[in-house]
Design an enzyme around this catalytic site. Structure first.
Site, PDB file in Angstrom:
ATOM      1  CD1 TRP A 145      52.056 -31.072  -0.741  1.00  0.00           C
ATOM      2  CD2 TRP A 145      54.183 -30.109  -0.989  1.00  0.00           C
ATOM      3  NE1 TRP A 145      52.449 -30.140  -2.431  1.00  0.00           N
ATOM      4  CE2 TRP A 145      53.989 -29.733  -2.319  1.00  0.00           C
ATOM      5  CE3 TRP A 145      55.984 -29.569  -0.976  1.00  0.00           C
ATOM      6  CZ2 TRP A 145      54.511 -29.294  -3.614  1.00  0.00           C
ATOM      7  CZ3 TRP A 145      56.270 -28.828  -1.989  1.00  0.00           C
ATOM      8  CH2 TRP A 145      55.688 -28.463  -3.096  1.00  0.00           C
ATOM      9  CG  ASP A 159      53.611 -28.231   5.020  1.00  0.00           C
ATOM     10  OD1 ASP A 159      52.771 -27.599   5.055  1.00  0.00           O
ATOM     11  OD2 ASP A 159      53.599 -28.367   4.201  1.00  0.00           O
ATOM     12  CE  LYS A 216      50.012 -24.803  -2.419  1.00  0.00           C
ATOM     13  NZ  LYS A 216      51.207 -25.437  -1.769  1.00  0.00           N
TER      14      LYS A 216
HETATM   15  C1  LIG Z   1      52.515 -26.046  -1.668  1.00  0.00           C
HETATM   16  C2  LIG Z   1      52.675 -26.656  -0.878  1.00  0.00           C
HETATM   17  C3  LIG Z   1      54.240 -26.979   0.309  1.00  0.00           C
HETATM   18  C4  LIG Z   1      55.258 -26.166  -0.680  1.00  0.00           C
HETATM   19  O1  LIG Z   1      54.897 -24.696  -0.673  1.00  0.00           O
HETATM   20  P1  LIG Z   1      56.122 -24.369  -1.289  1.00  0.00           P
HETATM   21  O2  LIG Z   1      55.869 -22.546  -0.732  1.00  0.00           O
HETATM   22  O3  LIG Z   1      56.404 -23.954  -3.452  1.00  0.00           O
HETATM   23  O4  LIG Z   1      57.624 -24.488  -0.640  1.00  0.00           O
HETATM   24  C5  LIG Z   1      54.708 -27.465   1.149  1.00  0.00           C
HETATM   25  N1  LIG Z   1      53.385 -28.268   1.746  1.00  0.00           N
HETATM   26  C6  LIG Z   1      51.978 -28.356   1.290  1.00  0.00           C
HETATM   27  C7  LIG Z   1      50.926 -28.774   2.102  1.00  0.00           C
HETATM   28  C8  LIG Z   1      51.456 -27.781   0.034  1.00  0.00           C
HETATM   29  O5  LIG Z   1      50.316 -27.614  -0.451  1.00  0.00           O
END
Ligand SMILES: *Cc1c(COP(=O)(O)O)cnc(C)c1O
Length: 355
Positions: free
Chosen positions: A100, A167, A191
């Protein structure tokens, strides 16, 4: 009984599912569905403001922070962040700690210079890089707190003289930290916060004031703040599910309470796996994620048998990401300790039978 170990979208508290389904039929006794309800109504405005207040309370944010609910998922933040805070004459520092994070780096390069201060790509992102220094003229430093795919997690906040951007998609609200040290935090909701389709963003007011202005309105954080996250029609239902989950988290004792349970779950699973020679933990102990446990087996034939056994017993979503292989057990906030007890019992039983 089904145990949902999916990495995302993932398990949410049962009471959230129940209340969300009631609101689809009859939102707050209005006789209308939340899906047909006007967003510019006092009742929906209070959904947004209560959700924002709960975020402030649970994360103990200081008065200089803005809370936003934005469209597009975390992947939109990969480019919206540099669009606002980077330019061709500036450099941003990034940590390349997982798949990511590497996607965020790719997007940032469209807007300015990127200095990758450290990377764990050499070993398939199976550890958290350390020992790097941050350039003090960087526009910001971006990293991923929890690498969802590889099962690694940052422990603590790196010391930095430049604005910190994180993030936190897969570990937000799961453990205590001084969230006020960050200039900017984002997290896709699916999540730990709620339903897919919305991002939680927490941003420092002074940092927002330094952002670029010649960008489309929908990309401009300041315009979202000025409009209370209602610049256009927000993802109404997704935000409502976030509110329900935030209420649930507050009710059970907030971050300190959930952090204890998350530690119990991770300790139980990792110590069980570490005690059984059949299993392999690719991530060194100090870097292991409390949200996503990744493991493999030395014998590929046994991996197949193990997966089948898990499916038979209602353990859903444990197949590892294709880039890592093996298994991934995600244990987000809503995952009860009892489900982790059940899967560790299964793991021990499987190891006994096939030793
Ligand atoms: C799931 C995830 C993403 C992507 O998320 P989307 O909402 O599908 O764009 C980005 N960064 C991390 C750390 C993630 O776990």
């Amino acid at each position: 009984m089904i145990h949902n170990f999916n990495a995302g979208p993932s398990i949410l508290p049962k009471e959230v599912f129940e209340e969300a389904s009631r609101a689809i039929l009859n939102f707050n006794e209005t006789g209308l569905s939340i899906l047909e309800f006007g967003h510019r109504t006092p009742m929906f405005e209070s959904v947004v403001s209560e959700a924002m207040d709960l975020v402030r309370e649970l994360m103990q944010l200081d008065g200089n922070k803005e809370v936003m609910f934005l469209h597009g998922g975390a992947s939109t933040q990969f480019f919206q962040v540099p669009m606002n805070f980077l330019s061709k004459d500036k450099t941003a520092a990034y940590l390349d700690g997982g798949v990511w994070g590497s996607k965020a780096i790719k997007e940032a390069k469209l807007f300015g210079n990127v200095e990758v201060v450290a990377s764990s790509k050499d070993r398939n992102y199976s550890y958290i890089p350390t020992g790097y220094t941050l350039p003090d003229n960087a526009a910001y430093f971006h990293y991923t707190t929890n690498n969802t795919i590889e099962g690694t997690q940052m422990q603590g906040i790196p010391s930095s003289s430049v604005p910190l951007i994180a993030d936190m998609s897969s570990d937000i609200l799961s453990c205590g930290m001084d969230f006020n040290r960050f200039s900017f935090i984002y997290a896709g909701a699916q999540k730990n916060i709620g339903a897919a389709g919305v991002n939680l963003v927490v941003a420092d007011k002074d940092f927002l004031a330094t952002g670029n202005t010649a960008i489309p309105s929908m990309m401009d954080y300041r315009q979202h703040v000025a409009n209370g996250s209602m610049l256009n029609t927000p993802p109404v239902f997704a935000i409502y599910v976030c509110l329900l989950t935030l209420r649930w988290l507050k009710k059970i004792g907030g971050i300190p309470a959930i952090e204890k349970i998350n530690e119990q779950k991770a300790d139980l699973l990792y110590s069980t796996l570490a005690s059984l020679p059949m299993f392999n933990l690719p991530v060194p102990a100090q870097d292991r994620s409390k949200m996503n446990a990744v493991f493999t087996m030395h014998d590929p034939a046994l991996e197949k048998l193990f997966l089948t056994r898990c499916e038979e017993e209602g353990m859903v979503g444990i197949k590892g990401h294709r880039s890592v292989g093996g298994f991934r057990v995600s244990m987000y906030n809503a995952m009860p300790l009892s489900s982790v007890v059940d899967i560790t019992d299964l793991i021990k039983d499987f190891a006994n039978k096939h030793a």
